[in-house]
Design a protein around this motif. Structure first.
Motif, PDB file in Angstrom:
ATOM      1  N   GLN A  25      -6.673   9.967   4.389  1.00  0.00           N
ATOM      2  CA  GLN A  25      -7.109  11.252   4.921  1.00  0.00           C
ATOM      3  C   GLN A  25      -6.437  11.581   6.249  1.00  0.00           C
ATOM      4  N   SER A  26      -6.284  10.594   7.105  1.00  0.00           N
ATOM      5  CA  SER A  26      -5.682  10.874   8.413  1.00  0.00           C
ATOM      6  C   SER A  26      -4.191  10.556   8.437  1.00  0.00           C
ATOM      7  N   SER A  27      -3.658  10.045   7.342  1.00  0.00           N
ATOM      8  CA  SER A  27      -2.241   9.681   7.244  1.00  0.00           C
ATOM      9  C   SER A  27      -1.838   8.652   8.287  1.00  0.00           C
ATOM     10  N   LYS A  28      -2.671   7.619   8.474  1.00  0.00           N
ATOM     11  CA  LYS A  28      -2.325   6.533   9.378  1.00  0.00           C
ATOM     12  C   LYS A  28      -2.171   5.242   8.603  1.00  0.00           C
TER      13      LYS A  28
ATOM     14  N   ARG B 149       0.841  -1.190   0.000  1.00  0.00           N
ATOM     15  CA  ARG B 149       0.000   0.000   0.000  1.00  0.00           C
ATOM     16  C   ARG B 149       0.878   1.242   0.000  1.00  0.00           C
ATOM     17  N   VAL B 150       0.426   2.240  -0.737  1.00  0.00           N
ATOM     18  CA  VAL B 150       1.078   3.541  -0.742  1.00  0.00           C
ATOM     19  C   VAL B 150       0.366   4.410   0.276  1.00  0.00           C
ATOM     20  N   GLY B 151       1.146   5.088   1.111  1.00  0.00           N
ATOM     21  CA  GLY B 151       0.614   6.033   2.073  1.00  0.00           C
ATOM     22  C   GLY B 151       1.498   7.260   2.087  1.00  0.00           C
ATOM     23  N   GLY B 152       0.983   8.379   1.590  1.00  0.00           N
ATOM     24  CA  GLY B 152       1.815   9.573   1.495  1.00  0.00           C
ATOM     25  C   GLY B 152       2.953   9.317   0.537  1.00  0.00           C
ATOM     26  N   LYS B 153       4.155   9.541   0.980  1.00  0.00           N
ATOM     27  CA  LYS B 153       5.346   9.298   0.161  1.00  0.00           C
ATOM     28  C   LYS B 153       6.040   8.001   0.581  1.00  0.00           C
TER      29      LYS B 153
END
Length: 183
Positions: free
Chosen positions: A161-164, A113-117
């Motif tokens: 959305q919450s960057s978790k 999964r990609v999360g942010g960078k």
């Protein structure tokens, strides 16, 4: 029907809707489907020499599409597809990790999964556990790596959305961490 298009021995790994195209991901390459209706559909092979070996590792980002790949030369790694070609972003830095620690017989169990960078990869290890690899893409192509063991991982997800980042454990617990640096 992919077979009607002339791909008799094809084993599609994923379908990715990205931009105005539908991408058919194979183990050895990517194919672009273009056209608005069945009358004018066309399938075009890309210049990519890296397909996807682990279907659940495919995820979109602003940089392209990430996934676990096994190119023809046999080196396993995380590839980045940009719409025309792909590259192994973990090679040569992580070649030894994938050769010695990834359970190749269970490569289809990899989840990414990609999360942010960041690209998070949950992969089965040869020691019978699941391990997490986090690739920091903020300075791509000079990517940094974080590595966690003994988390009893079973599934991963990212709340954009919450960057978790969430890890569903095989022990029944859900662990979370806040992603560094929102994209």
């Amino acid at each position: 029907d992919i077979r009607v298009a002339g791909f008799d021995a094809v084993d599609p790994q994923a379908l990715v809707s990205w931009g105005s195209y539908l991408w058919i991901v194979l183990k050895q390459t990517w194919i672009r489907k273009q056209g608005d209706d069945p009358i004018n559909w066309a399938f075009k092979k890309t210049f990519s020499s890296h397909g996807i070996t682990a279907p659940h590792s495919v995820d979109l980002s602003s940089m392209g599409v990430f996934g676990v790949s096994t190119p023809e030369n046999g080196d396993i790694g995380v590839s980045l597809f940009n719409g025309q070609s792909s590259e192994l972003i973990t090679s040569p830095r992580l070649d030894q990790l994938f050769k010695s620690d990834l359970d190749v017989a269970k490569i289809a169990d990899c989840c990414g999964r990609v999360g942010g960078k960041y690209y998070f990869l949950l992969y089965p290890s040869v020691d019978g556990t699941e391990k997490i690899l986090a690739i920091d893409l903020r300075r791509h192509p000079d990517d940094r790596v974080g590595y966690w063991t003994d988390l009893y991982g079973h599934s991963i997800d990212v709340d954009k959305q919450s960057s978790k980042f969430f890890l569903g454990g095989s022990d029944g617990y859900v662990r979370s961490m806040i992603l560094w640096g929102k994209s």
